[in-house]
Each structure stands twice: as structure tokens, then as C-alpha cells.
Enzyme design. Structure first.
Site, PDB file in Angstrom:
ATOM      1  N   MET A  81       0.891  -0.952  -0.017  1.00 58.98           N
ATOM      2  CA  MET A  81      -0.448  -0.179   0.045  1.00 58.98           C
ATOM      3  C   MET A  81       0.822   1.263  -0.299  1.00 58.98           C
ATOM      4  SD  MET A  81      -3.585  -1.050   1.825  1.00 58.98           S
ATOM      5  CE  MET A  81      -2.879  -0.398   3.736  1.00 58.98           C
TER       6      MET A  81
ATOM      7  N   LEU B 203       6.778   3.229   1.980  1.00 65.40           N
ATOM      8  CA  LEU B 203       7.642   1.929   1.721  1.00 65.40           C
ATOM      9  C   LEU B 203       8.848   2.049   3.204  1.00 65.40           C
ATOM     10  CD1 LEU B 203       8.247   0.902  -1.814  1.00 65.40           C
ATOM     11  CD2 LEU B 203       6.117   0.298  -0.412  1.00 65.40           C
TER      12      LEU B 203
ATOM     13  N   GLY C 170      10.803  -2.892   5.603  1.00 63.80           N
ATOM     14  CA  GLY C 170      10.153  -3.970   5.718  1.00 63.80           C
ATOM     15  C   GLY C 170      10.328  -4.392   3.975  1.00 63.80           C
ATOM     16  N   HIS C 171       8.962  -3.388   3.457  1.00 61.03           N
ATOM     17  CA  HIS C 171       9.214  -3.194   2.564  1.00 61.03           C
ATOM     18  C   HIS C 171      10.269  -4.122   0.951  1.00 61.03           C
ATOM     19  CE1 HIS C 171       5.634  -0.465   3.374  1.00 61.03           C
ATOM     20  NE2 HIS C 171       5.220  -2.019   2.958  1.00 61.03           N
TER      21      HIS C 171
ATOM     22  N   GLN D  53     -10.537  -2.809   2.181  1.00 60.66           N
ATOM     23  CA  GLN D  53      -9.905  -3.574   3.561  1.00 60.66           C
ATOM     24  C   GLN D  53      -9.888  -2.534   4.559  1.00 60.66           C
ATOM     25  OE1 GLN D  53      -5.751  -4.705   1.689  1.00 60.66           O
ATOM     26  NE2 GLN D  53      -5.300  -3.927   3.198  1.00 60.66           N
TER      27      GLN D  53
ATOM     28  N   GLY E 272       5.001 -10.342   4.184  1.00 61.70           N
ATOM     29  CA  GLY E 272       5.720 -10.658   5.226  1.00 61.70           C
ATOM     30  C   GLY E 272       5.059 -11.130   6.693  1.00 61.70           C
ATOM     31  N   GLN E 273       5.641 -11.492   7.158  1.00 66.51           N
ATOM     32  CA  GLN E 273       5.001 -11.829   7.949  1.00 66.51           C
ATOM     33  C   GLN E 273       4.926 -10.910   9.805  1.00 66.51           C
ATOM     34  OE1 GLN E 273       4.955 -15.479   9.007  1.00 66.51           O
ATOM     35  NE2 GLN E 273       4.573 -15.365  10.824  1.00 66.51           N
ATOM     36  N   LYS E 274       5.204  -9.774   9.029  1.00 66.03           N
ATOM     37  CA  LYS E 274       4.448  -8.556  10.322  1.00 66.03           C
ATOM     38  C   LYS E 274       3.108  -9.333  10.247  1.00 66.03           C
ATOM     39  CE  LYS E 274       3.356  -5.080  11.418  1.00 66.03           C
ATOM     40  NZ  LYS E 274       2.782  -4.323  11.081  1.00 66.03           N
TER      41      LYS E 274
ATOM     42  N   VAL F 118      10.268  -6.647   9.331  1.00 66.94           N
ATOM     43  CA  VAL F 118      12.160  -7.041   9.532  1.00 66.94           C
ATOM     44  C   VAL F 118      11.363  -5.228  10.815  1.00 66.94           C
ATOM     45  CG1 VAL F 118      13.430  -4.906   8.585  1.00 66.94           C
ATOM     46  CG2 VAL F 118      12.965  -6.735   7.451  1.00 66.94           C
TER      47      VAL F 118
HETATM   48  P1  AMP Z   1       1.394  -3.023   3.739  1.00 67.25           P
HETATM   49  O1  AMP Z   1       2.114  -2.294   2.613  1.00 67.25           O
HETATM   50  O2  AMP Z   1       0.842  -2.638   5.120  1.00 67.25           O
HETATM   51  O3  AMP Z   1       0.125  -3.655   3.111  1.00 67.25           O
HETATM   52  O4  AMP Z   1       2.683  -4.443   3.434  1.00 67.25           O
HETATM   53  C1  AMP Z   1       2.384  -4.652   2.069  1.00 67.25           C
HETATM   54  C2  AMP Z   1       3.746  -5.640   1.765  1.00 67.25           C
HETATM   55  O5  AMP Z   1       4.854  -5.962   3.044  1.00 67.25           O
HETATM   56  C3  AMP Z   1       3.323  -6.930   3.527  1.00 67.25           C
HETATM   57  O6  AMP Z   1       3.220  -8.156   2.790  1.00 67.25           O
HETATM   58  C4  AMP Z   1       3.356  -6.633   4.432  1.00 67.25           C
HETATM   59  O7  AMP Z   1       3.481  -8.292   5.490  1.00 67.25           O
HETATM   60  C5  AMP Z   1       4.623  -6.721   4.594  1.00 67.25           C
HETATM   61  N1  AMP Z   1       5.573  -5.852   5.656  1.00 67.25           N
HETATM   62  C6  AMP Z   1       5.005  -4.899   6.412  1.00 67.25           C
HETATM   63  N2  AMP Z   1       5.847  -4.596   7.291  1.00 67.25           N
HETATM   64  C7  AMP Z   1       6.723  -5.377   7.436  1.00 67.25           C
HETATM   65  C8  AMP Z   1       8.104  -5.885   7.938  1.00 67.25           C
HETATM   66  N3  AMP Z   1       8.446  -4.877   9.079  1.00 67.25           N
HETATM   67  N4  AMP Z   1       8.725  -6.764   8.020  1.00 67.25           N
HETATM   68  C9  AMP Z   1       8.566  -7.891   6.161  1.00 67.25           C
HETATM   69  N5  AMP Z   1       7.367  -7.717   5.147  1.00 67.25           N
HETATM   70  C10 AMP Z   1       6.748  -6.599   6.260  1.00 67.25           C
END
Ligand code: AMP
Length: 287
Positions: free
Chosen positions: A33, A36, A39-40, A64, A150-152, A179
Site C-alpha cells: 500500500m 515504503l 520491511g517492504h 480492506q 511479510g510475516q509481520k 523487519v
Molecule cells: P502493506 O504496505 O502494509 O500492505 O504491506 C505490504 C507487504 O509488506 C505485506 O506483505 C506486509 O506483510 C509486508 N510488511 C509490512 N511491514 C513489514 C515488516 N516490518 N517486515 C516484513 N514485511 C513487512
């Protein structure tokens, strides 16, 4: 020189991916989303290591978000995001407008049952329906060989894996480790909502999970005791509401009485209007 392509329409991303495929490249896909952070970046780099062509999507998916959630204030630093994508090995960014993804009233939804009733699903009704639906659409549009999550967002990763398996979607799902900031806080686009004091207090979230890991390693098996230990640490965060403290089976997300096998320890808290989640996976003897 900018090599990375930016696709704003489905026609453009389709053409870009078709060209890469024609050149014999495997397609890696990182749905995000935007806003960035590292983690991204870890997902983009994992994709670049594994795949010849990396597509990153940046799309704040309205379906969502629930009423009263942060859809409108969600950060959208688009130019900065593009620079990060380019720097870390993305070949194409897919950044559609809402109208491109949802050109008409959406009548077709992907509902992954059971797994979405628990944890975050209980507090964000409809959230995983939106996530699964947009991922199904993005997978159909991008046609990746591998998609990286991400496992987050442990529950999200599980839901997507299950959707792909149940619907025979022809791609592989890879889940990358969480991360963290140097002080342990899991990186999140929502961390920037926190005041300096809240940011300090938020370190207790990761600390509570570390404490739980230590207790399990020391032999504690009673989930209620472990939940209590986590609660004690989280309750020291002022003006924070605990949404859930879960010690559950890592595949079914069913709450456990006793810790056994691969266990997910997951928490969600709300600091004023900011919702933060974190989790760890712990392997314990299966007996
Ligand atoms: P989002 O932009 O928050 O929808 O996240 C996009 C992707 O990045 C998803 O697969 C998340 O699980 C992953 N993600 C977000 N934060 C982290 C993090 N701290 N470590 C690893 N992956 C992450």
C-alpha cells in the site's frame, strides 16, 4: 537514468509483464500500500534475488478499510516510494487509481472462511475479504510466478496462502521475516502516526513477545500464563487498548491451552487511533 517502468493502468502492466515473460523472465510480485520502509524493501530484494522481473504494486485498497479506519489519512509519499522501488531492484511499479481497480460496484468477493474470523478478523470485520479480493485481482492482472508477503502480517499471509491453495491459483507464495527497528518495534507504515512518547511506549509490544519467547524457552507451556505475562507488559503502555493477545496454532489460528508444535504468538493494540500488530513464531516440541 530511470530504467524502472511505472504502469498506471491494467493495459500498461499487462504489456510490461508480457514483455518480461517473452524475454524468458520469471515474474516476482510484491503487493504493497506504499509508504515504503525497510520491511517492504526486504520483500523487493527477496523478489529481485529470486526472479528476473520484479513488479511492486502500490495501491491503498479501499475495500480492506472499515468505516472510521485510516483510509483517508493513510500516507501516500508516491515519489519517495518510486525512488525506493528503483533503488532496491523493482523493474515495474503498478500504481493504479481506485477507479482502475474497481470500475464498477464490486459484486464478487473472495471470502476465506474460519481463518478470517479470529485475531484481526474479529476487530476488523470485512478486512480480510478486502485483502483476499484485491490480491486475487492483482494476481490475475500481474500473473506472477511468485508473490512475496511479510510475516509481520501473519494472518494475512496465512489467508493468502489458503486462498491460493483452495482456488488453485498458479503461483507460489513466499513469506519473509519481520523487519524491525533497532529497538525491536516492527516496521510499519502506521508507525509514523505515533507521537514521540507513543513511539517510545510502543517498544513494549516487541518486548512482550520476546518475554513470551523466553518463558517458553524456560519451559512454560500454559498459554494462559504466557498471555498474562504479555498482558502485564502491554498494560504498562498508557492510553493503550489491548485488542487481543493470542497464543494459537500457527496453521489454524485456534487458541491453545498448552503450547505445542509451531505456535503463533500475536498481539494487537490500539494507541489512541493507531492500531499496531506484531507476532512471533515459536517452535516447541510437538508431543
Ligand atoms: P502493506 O504496505 O502494509 O500492505 O504491506 C505490504 C507487504 O509488506 C505485506 O506483505 C506486509 O506483510 C509486508 N510488511 C509490512 N511491514 C513489514 C515488516 N516490518 N517486515 C516484513 N514485511 C513487512
Amino acid at each position: 537514468m530511470i530504467h524502472m517502468q511505472i504502469a498506471k493502468t491494467i493495459a500498461e502492466i499487462t504489456a510490461s509483464v508480457a514483455q518480461a515473460r517473452k524475454a524468458g523472465k520469471t515474474i516476482g510480485f510484491v503487493p504493497t500500500m506504499g509508504a515504503l520502509h525497510d520491511g517492504h524493501v526486504s520483500l523487493i530484494e527477496a523478489a529481485a534475488t529470486r526472479c528476473g522481473h520484479v513488479v511492486v504494486s502500490i495501491f491503498v485498497n479501499p475495500t480492506q478499510f472499515g468505516p472510521g479506519e485510516d483510509l483517508n489519512k493513510y500516507p501516500r509519499p508516491f515519489e519517495k516510494d518510486l525512488a525506493i522501488c528503483e533503488k532496491h531492484g523493482a523493474d515495474t511499479v503498478f500504481a493504479p487509481q481506485v477507479q482502475e481497480m474497481y470500475p464498477r460496484e464490486n459484486l464478487t468477493w473472495v471470502n476465506v472462511e474460519q481463518l478470517t474470523d479470529r485475531l484481526c478478523g474479529e476487530f476488523r470485520p470485512g478486512h480480510f475479504r478486502g485483502v483476499a479480493t484485491v490480491c486475487a485481482k492483482l494476481f490475475d492482472i500481474v500473473c506472477p510466478d511468485v508473490a512475496f508477503f511479510g510475516q509481520k502480517d501473519a494472518q494475512q499471509a496465512l489467508v493468502i496462502r489458503r486462498m491460493v491453495a483452495d482456488l488453485n491459483m498458479p503461483l507460489e507464495i513466499v513469506v519473509c521475516p519481520t523487519v524491525r527497528e533497532p529497538d525491536g518495534l516492527a516496521m510499519s507504515s502506521r508507525n509514523q502516526y505515533l507521537s514521540p512518547q507513543e513511539r517510545k511506549d510502543a517498544t513494549r509490544i516487541a518486548r512482550s513477545l520476546e518475554r513470551c519467547l523466553e518463558s517458553i524457552e524456560a519451559g512454560e507451556r500454559a498459554a494462559e500464563v504466557l498471555r498474562g505475562q504479555i498482558r502485564q507488559i502491554l498494560e504498562q503502555m498508557p492510553a493503550t487498548r489491548i485488542e487481543y493477545i493470542s497464543i494459537c496454532d500457527s496453521e489454524t489460528l485456534e487458541e491453545l491451552d498448552r503450547v505445542r508444535g509451531r505456535v503463533l504468538v500475536a498481539v494487537a493494540v490500539r494507541m489512541k487511533s493507531t492500531r499496531l500488530i506484531d507476532n512471533i513464531l515459536v517452535d516447541t516440541p510437538a508431543r
